[in-house]
Design a protein around this motif. Structure first.
Motif, mmCIF file in Angstrom:
data_model
loop_
_atom_site.group_PDB
_atom_site.id
_atom_site.type_symbol
_atom_site.label_atom_id
_atom_site.label_comp_id
_atom_site.label_asym_id
_atom_site.label_seq_id
_atom_site.Cartn_x
_atom_site.Cartn_y
_atom_site.Cartn_z
ATOM 1 N N GLY A 67 0.841 -1.200 0.000
ATOM 2 C CA GLY A 67 0.000 0.000 0.000
ATOM 3 C C GLY A 67 0.876 1.250 0.000
ATOM 4 N N THR A 68 0.272 2.401 0.246
ATOM 5 C CA THR A 68 1.017 3.656 0.156
ATOM 6 C C THR A 68 1.277 4.265 1.534
ATOM 7 O OG1 THR A 68 -1.061 4.822 -0.199
ATOM 8 C CG2 THR A 68 0.169 4.177 -2.160
ATOM 9 N N THR A 69 1.583 3.389 2.492
ATOM 10 C CA THR A 69 1.923 3.858 3.831
ATOM 11 C C THR A 69 2.880 2.869 4.476
ATOM 12 O OG1 THR A 69 1.027 4.431 6.010
ATOM 13 C CG2 THR A 69 -0.158 2.771 4.768
ATOM 14 N N TYR A 70 3.752 3.373 5.356
ATOM 15 C CA TYR A 70 4.688 2.494 6.057
ATOM 16 C C TYR A 70 5.002 3.121 7.416
ATOM 17 C CZ TYR A 70 8.707 -0.438 7.108
ATOM 18 O OH TYR A 70 9.572 -1.334 7.710
ATOM 19 N N THR A 71 4.952 2.324 8.459
ATOM 20 C CA THR A 71 5.273 2.818 9.798
ATOM 21 C C THR A 71 6.614 2.243 10.235
ATOM 22 O OG1 THR A 71 2.939 2.989 10.361
ATOM 23 C CG2 THR A 71 4.492 2.936 12.194
ATOM 24 N N ASP A 72 7.514 3.137 10.600
ATOM 25 C CA ASP A 72 8.829 2.723 11.106
ATOM 26 C C ASP A 72 8.841 2.879 12.620
ATOM 27 O OD1 ASP A 72 11.470 2.190 11.621
ATOM 28 O OD2 ASP A 72 12.195 4.149 10.944
ATOM 29 N N ASN A 73 8.979 1.752 13.308
ATOM 30 C CA ASN A 73 9.067 1.826 14.775
ATOM 31 C C ASN A 73 10.339 1.123 15.261
ATOM 32 O OD1 ASN A 73 8.434 -0.803 14.336
ATOM 33 N ND2 ASN A 73 6.468 -0.771 15.377
ATOM 34 N N SER A 74 11.357 1.109 14.384
ATOM 35 C CA SER A 74 12.584 0.424 14.761
ATOM 36 C C SER A 74 13.576 1.388 15.407
ATOM 37 C CB SER A 74 13.204 -0.259 13.532
ATOM 38 O OG SER A 74 13.314 0.640 12.459
ATOM 39 N N ASP A 75 13.646 1.326 16.723
ATOM 40 C CA ASP A 75 14.629 2.098 17.509
ATOM 41 C C ASP A 75 14.624 3.590 17.202
ATOM 42 O OD1 ASP A 75 15.444 -0.254 18.721
ATOM 43 O OD2 ASP A 75 17.056 -0.617 17.276
ATOM 44 N N ILE A 76 13.429 4.169 17.151
ATOM 45 C CA ILE A 76 13.345 5.608 16.899
ATOM 46 C C ILE A 76 13.763 6.372 18.161
ATOM 47 C CG2 ILE A 76 11.753 7.518 16.444
ATOM 48 C CD1 ILE A 76 12.150 5.901 13.950
ATOM 49 N N ILE A 77 14.688 7.299 17.976
ATOM 50 C CA ILE A 77 15.185 8.140 19.080
ATOM 51 C C ILE A 77 14.583 9.538 18.914
ATOM 52 C CG2 ILE A 77 17.270 9.199 20.067
ATOM 53 C CD1 ILE A 77 18.775 6.685 18.873
ATOM 54 N N PRO A 78 14.038 10.112 20.019
ATOM 55 C CA PRO A 78 13.440 11.442 19.891
ATOM 56 C C PRO A 78 14.425 12.467 19.325
ATOM 57 C CG PRO A 78 12.903 10.481 22.019
ATOM 58 C CD PRO A 78 13.902 9.568 21.364
ATOM 59 N N ASP A 79 13.916 13.304 18.463
ATOM 60 C CA ASP A 79 14.642 14.441 17.889
ATOM 61 C C ASP A 79 15.815 14.080 16.989
ATOM 62 O OD1 ASP A 79 12.871 16.215 19.083
ATOM 63 O OD2 ASP A 79 14.045 16.310 20.934
#
Ligand SMILES: [Ca+2]
Ligand SMILES: [Ca+2]
Length: 219
Positions: free
Chosen positions: A117-129
């Motif tokens: 589809g035309t969306t993707y969520t990245d939740n791999s080790d996201i660091i704020p800022d």
């Protein structure tokens, strides 16, 4: 299709009389005007007792259209904290799927996954800022588009809070100390502690803790 009065296109050789019966070439024009050729050639085994049946194998037609770039690529904070949501619009030529890549701590693009589809969520080790740079690549058949680049960050948290406790304290210092000196290629490297996202767990990450010492987020 019925072919009558067929004669061999190639000269018969040997005593069997086997040979190429005919060759058919289709020119297929796809939805963006690109031409592809499909060639069907069939040989036969001689059979003196009756008519010869030419049995074609099944033919699959693969359009050779070039993949085009996605449109309107955007990034925003995901529904969950520590996630970023990418959206885009499909190119007019269509897509089999999209490859999603993220620039890693060493400046190279690494594939995170694919989307149909035309969306993707990245939740791999996201660091704020941390500003993350992504590439979205359209894949169409065997063709890949030029990457579309989009950059974004998640502001929901305090930089330096490497254990995600919403407070900068001795525990963050502790985890930094345990992994101090590790680099991206080390197996023990902990992405969340490298809050400067430069591939080195070192004094620069200590500065993130120092600057935000005792800071809290939310609650
Ligand atoms: Ca913490
Ligand atoms: Ca670092």
């Amino acid at each position: 299709m019925v072919v009558g009065e067929a004669r061999t296109a190639t000269e018969k050789t040997g005593i069997s009389g086997d040979g190429t019966l005919f060759t058919i070439i289709f020119t297929v024009i796809d939805n963006v005007g690109e031409e592809s050729e499909i060639t069907i050639s069939d040989s036969f085994l001689s059979n003196t007792a009756s008519d010869i049946e030419a049995n074609f194998n099944s033919v699959s037609i693969e359009m050779m259209a070039d993949a085009s770039q996605v449109g309107d690529a955007q990034i925003e904070e995901g529904t969950e904290r520590y996630s970023l949501n990418l959206t885009w619009t499909a190119p007019s030529g269509g897509a089999s799927l999209y490859r999603i890549l993220r620039m890693n701590q060493e400046g190279d693009f690494e594939e995170l996954g694919t989307a149909t589809g035309t969306t993707y969520t990245d939740n791999s080790d996201i660091i704020p800022d941390v500003a993350y740079t992504y590439q979205i690549i359209t894949v169409l058949g065997g063709s890949e588009s030029t990457p579309t680049t989009v950059e974004g960050s998640d502001s929901r948290g305090v930089k330096g809070d490497n254990n995600r406790s919403d407070r900068i304290d001795g525990r963050d210092l502790d985890s930094l100390a345990k992994h101090f000196g590790e680099t991206y290629s080390d197996s023990a490297y902990e992405a969340l502690i490298d809050t400067t996202y430069d591939g080195n767990i070192d004094g620069s990450d200590l500065i993130d803790i120092g600057i935000n010492w005792a800071a809290t987020y939310g609650g």
